[in-house]
Design a protein around this motif. Structure first.
Motif, short mmCIF file in Angstrom:
data_model
loop_
_atom_site.label_atom_id
_atom_site.label_comp_id
_atom_site.label_asym_id
_atom_site.label_seq_id
_atom_site.Cartn_x
_atom_site.Cartn_y
_atom_site.Cartn_z
N ILE A 199 -10.03 5.02 -7.62
CA ILE A 199 -9.99 4.53 -6.23
C ILE A 199 -11.39 4.09 -5.79
O ILE A 199 -11.56 3.02 -5.21
CB ILE A 199 -9.40 5.61 -5.28
CG1 ILE A 199 -7.93 5.87 -5.64
CG2 ILE A 199 -9.52 5.18 -3.81
CD1 ILE A 199 -7.29 7.05 -4.93
N SER A 245 3.61 10.76 -5.33
CA SER A 245 2.32 10.25 -4.88
C SER A 245 2.09 8.81 -5.35
O SER A 245 1.03 8.25 -5.11
CB SER A 245 1.19 11.16 -5.33
OG SER A 245 0.84 10.90 -6.67
N HIS A 266 -6.59 -1.20 0.31
CA HIS A 266 -5.57 -0.48 1.09
C HIS A 266 -5.33 -1.20 2.43
O HIS A 266 -6.28 -1.55 3.12
CB HIS A 266 -6.05 0.96 1.40
CG HIS A 266 -5.97 1.86 0.20
ND1 HIS A 266 -6.86 2.88 -0.01
CD2 HIS A 266 -5.11 1.91 -0.85
CE1 HIS A 266 -6.55 3.52 -1.14
NE2 HIS A 266 -5.49 2.94 -1.67
N THR A 277 0.86 -1.19 0.00
CA THR A 277 0.00 0.00 0.00
C THR A 277 0.89 1.24 0.00
O THR A 277 1.92 1.25 0.68
CB THR A 277 -0.86 0.03 1.29
OG1 THR A 277 -1.58 -1.20 1.39
CG2 THR A 277 -1.83 1.20 1.31
N TYR A 278 0.47 2.27 -0.74
CA TYR A 278 1.23 3.52 -0.75
C TYR A 278 1.37 4.03 0.70
O TYR A 278 0.38 4.14 1.41
CB TYR A 278 0.52 4.57 -1.61
CG TYR A 278 1.18 5.92 -1.55
CD1 TYR A 278 2.30 6.19 -2.33
CD2 TYR A 278 0.73 6.90 -0.67
CE1 TYR A 278 2.93 7.42 -2.25
CE2 TYR A 278 1.36 8.13 -0.58
CZ TYR A 278 2.46 8.38 -1.37
OH TYR A 278 3.10 9.59 -1.28
N LEU A 324 -2.05 3.47 -9.33
CA LEU A 324 -2.68 4.79 -9.24
C LEU A 324 -3.54 4.87 -7.96
O LEU A 324 -3.59 5.90 -7.30
CB LEU A 324 -3.58 4.96 -10.47
CG LEU A 324 -4.01 6.32 -10.95
CD1 LEU A 324 -2.83 7.25 -11.14
CD2 LEU A 324 -4.77 6.19 -12.26
N ALA A 325 -4.18 3.76 -7.62
CA ALA A 325 -5.05 3.72 -6.44
C ALA A 325 -4.26 3.49 -5.16
O ALA A 325 -4.80 3.62 -4.07
CB ALA A 325 -6.09 2.61 -6.61
N GLY A 326 -2.98 3.14 -5.28
CA GLY A 326 -2.14 2.93 -4.10
C GLY A 326 -2.48 1.68 -3.32
O GLY A 326 -2.16 1.55 -2.14
N ARG A 380 -8.34 9.81 -11.02
CA ARG A 380 -7.77 8.95 -9.98
C ARG A 380 -8.77 8.74 -8.84
O ARG A 380 -8.89 7.63 -8.32
CB ARG A 380 -6.46 9.55 -9.44
CG ARG A 380 -6.02 8.88 -8.14
CD ARG A 380 -4.53 8.75 -7.95
NE ARG A 380 -3.89 10.00 -7.67
CZ ARG A 380 -2.61 10.10 -7.32
NH1 ARG A 380 -1.86 9.02 -7.19
NH2 ARG A 380 -2.07 11.26 -7.09
N GLN A 408 6.54 12.20 5.62
CA GLN A 408 5.23 12.66 6.08
C GLN A 408 4.07 11.94 5.43
O GLN A 408 2.93 12.07 5.86
CB GLN A 408 5.10 14.17 5.83
CG GLN A 408 6.00 14.97 6.74
CD GLN A 408 5.85 16.44 6.53
OE1 GLN A 408 5.73 16.88 5.40
NE2 GLN A 408 5.85 17.20 7.61
N THR A 409 4.33 11.18 4.37
CA THR A 409 3.24 10.43 3.74
C THR A 409 3.22 8.99 4.24
O THR A 409 2.43 8.19 3.76
CB THR A 409 3.38 10.43 2.21
OG1 THR A 409 4.64 9.84 1.85
CG2 THR A 409 3.31 11.83 1.64
N SER A 410 4.09 8.66 5.18
CA SER A 410 4.09 7.27 5.66
C SER A 410 2.88 7.05 6.57
O SER A 410 2.51 7.90 7.38
CB SER A 410 5.42 6.92 6.33
OG SER A 410 5.35 7.05 7.72
N ILE A 411 2.24 5.92 6.37
CA ILE A 411 1.01 5.61 7.11
C ILE A 411 1.34 5.43 8.58
O ILE A 411 2.32 4.78 8.94
CB ILE A 411 0.34 4.36 6.51
CG1 ILE A 411 -0.21 4.70 5.13
CG2 ILE A 411 -0.76 3.83 7.41
CD1 ILE A 411 -0.59 3.52 4.30
N GLN A 412 0.50 6.03 9.41
CA GLN A 412 0.79 6.06 10.86
C GLN A 412 0.42 4.74 11.54
O GLN A 412 -0.37 4.71 12.46
CB GLN A 412 0.05 7.24 11.50
CG GLN A 412 0.47 8.58 10.92
CD GLN A 412 1.94 8.88 11.16
OE1 GLN A 412 2.38 9.02 12.29
NE2 GLN A 412 2.74 8.95 10.10
#
Lengths: 91, 469
Positions: free
Chosen positions: B379, B203, B453, B188-189, B427-429, B375, B232-236
């Motif tokens: 999704i 992205s 996701h 997952t992105y 594209l959807a991550g 996009r 900062q885009t890393s999933i928490q």
């Protein structure tokens, strides 16, 4: 008027040869033509997605942490002078 | 000991027990690696010296216990040249490790080299490679796929235990996994930190493992994933042990077959993938037909977003501070433009021009903004599907790996069209795994499993069950 490929390459800061300009102009044309199918899908009132998995308000504490030393920062630079990066004239 | 008979799990178990003479192992490992590389060109840099210097310091009780790990060249490795496959970054020696690398090292990875790729990830066949084109170990006249071509090729060729770290923006893990007959996991992105990744499109970029089995990929994902304050885009979310999804049965799991993903694909590939789906049904999965109505639009949407982001990301390469640097002369703009003209390859220039155009005043709404809205719909389309099913199954690529002589004849539009099945999920991550499902004309075919996701667990479960059917 400035040709499309001249304008785009100037903005993109690419000094193209005449042969490249000819080739890329044709490619750009073909690719953009293939992108036209996007107009067939209705996106009225649809919001854009800049990031597929959104995370919000990610911040960190504002504290000073160890960073690269001046010597390390310059380690990959060939053009330098008196411990600074050396570059071409900007103005 | 015959190290080529060891799986990754065998190696780790024996190494932890101290049953492996690590110096002897690495002498043999580099002997094999160099032999493979000479014939197939899978590496831009083989870091034998750095690897041998580090093995004495590795904690043998760690989770990988001195396992050899290759790294795609666009992931920064401290003290080892990292070029992202571009001449503009030749001789760039990072002063730091990417987060994924420091995580991998902490758990006992030994970095053995940097694998070949399309310049900055711009390609489907790893032919946009100024340092030499990696060749498919199944047939050296054919491509390894791209852009993580060296990673896929070496993973297939090496007989000794090893895991590769690849990276995908629009299919760069799945495509080489499919063409080379290995397993590739694109998370997952945001699941794996992008800190230290030389970016193509912020992205879309995702670092992920490639290996001979899903279980090995699951192990590496457990090690490299997790939140990172440097991205900062890393999933928490903290990482988890993804290997716990292996060795399970898939009875009752619902697998959707998107009909649009079988349109226009090679007939024999369709047969192989349909027969893989039948196998999944035999071992207990419930198969349902699904429609992903936005499929026709994913390709332009992906290429617009990816090139727009790439055109801004690549602006930082100006021939100063690091990488390629010429004698300073002329104005800043002149020097900058000349350096870029000289060191960037053809496809990089093409994508910069395309991305610059798509975000130029007057065209931004028509192309970039439109692509971002599409996009959103893509999704939503996947989310709707995952309300009905757990996992989607499709072919990874529409063709088997093409010959270089065939690739030469493709126009840019025809080349981009090869990514039609991989760009949607990218594209959807959403996470995806490509795993081998047989051969066609002696070349591997990939089965693509897509999950919602954060649902890596489910695709790992299905891919592992399929591999061990």
């Amino acid at each position: 008027m400035e040709e499309r490929i001249d304008k785009v390459s100037r903005i993109a800061r690419l000094e193209l040869t005449a042969e490249e300009k000819k080739r890329f102009e044709k490619d750009l044309d073909d690719i953009l033509k293939s992108f036209r199918k996007l107009s067939a899908i209705n996106t009225d009132r649809i919001k854009p997605t800049f990031q597929p998995v959104e995370v919000k308000n990610i911040t960190r504490k504002d504290i000073i942490e160890e960073s690269l030393s001046q010597k390390e920062s310059l380690a990959n630079a060939k053009n330098r002078e008196d411990n600074y990066f050396r570059g071409p004239k900007a103005i | 000991m015959d190290y080529s008979k060891l799986s990754v799990s065998d190696f780790i178990r024996e190494s932890k027990k101290g049953n492996i003479d690590i110096k002897d192992f690495y002498a043999k490992f580099f002997e094999e690696t160099k032999k493979i590389d000479k014939k197939h060109n899978h590496f831009i840099t083989i870091s034998e010296k750095e690897a041998l210097d580090s093995i004495g310091k590795v904690d043998r009780k760690s989770r990988l216990s001195a396992l050899p790990v290759s790294v795609k060249d666009n992931i920064c490795t401290k003290d080892i040249q990292s070029t992202a496959g571009s001449k503009i970054l030749k001789n760039y020696i990072p002063l730091f490790d990417a987060t994924s690398i420091s995580c991998a090292k902490k758990e006992g990875s030994v970095i053995i080299g940097k694998t070949a790729q399309d310049e900055f990830g711009f390609g489907t066949f790893s032919t946009n490679s100024p340092f030499g084109i990696p060749k498919n170990p199944q047939d050296i006249e054919r491509s390894c796929g791209g852009s993580s071509g060296g990673a896929g090729g070496f993973t297939a060729a090496v007989t000794m235990p090893h895991i590769a770290l690849g990276e995908s923006t629009g299919g760069s893990i799945s495509c080489p996994a499919s063409f080379c007959g290995v397993t590739g996991l694109t998370p997952t992105y945001g699941r794996v930190s992008r800190y230290g990744l030389i970016d193509y499109a912020n992205s879309l970029d995702k670092i992920g493992p490639m290996a001979k089995t899903t279980k090995d990929c699951a192990l590496m994902l457990s090690i490299i994933s997790g939140k990172d304050p440097m991205d900062q885009t890393s999933i928490q979310k903290n990482t988890e042990d993804f290997t716990r999804y292996t060795g399970k049965d898939i009875r009752g799991l619902k697998i959707g077959i998107p009909k649009e993903y079988f349109k226009g694909i090679d007939r024999d590939i369709e047969r192989k993938v349909r027969s893989a789906i039948e196998k999944l049904e035999e071992i207990g999965a419930k198969i349902t037909d699904i429609s992903l109505s936005t499929t026709d639009y994913v390709l332009p949407s992906y290429y617009i977003i990816a090139t727009v982001e790439a055109s801004t990301n690549l602006a930082k390469y100006c021939g100063m501070r690091y990488g390629a640097q010429d004698e300073i002369k002329g104005s800043f703009n002149k020097y900058f433009s000349e350096v870029r003209e000289k060191y960037l390859g053809e496809e990089a220039k093409r994508r910069i021009l395309l991305g610059t155009y798509a975000r130029m005043a007057g065209y931004r709404d028509q192309y970039y903004l439109k692509a971002l809205k599409v996009r959103t719909l893509v999704i939503e389309d996947f989310k709707k599907a995952f309300k009905k099913v757990d996992v989607l199954a499709a072919p990874t690529m529409p063709i088997i790996s093409p010959r270089f002589s065939e690739i030469e004849k493709l126009t840019p539009v025809e080349t981009y069209a090869m990514d039609n099945l991989t760009v949607g999920p990218n594209l959807a991550g959403i996470p995806m795994i490509s795993t081998p499902c047989g051969k066609s004309r002696d070349m591997p075919v990939g089965l693509h499993l897509l999950g919602n996701h954060m649902d890596e667990g489910k695709i790992i479960q299905v891919a592992d069950a399929f591999e061990n059917r």
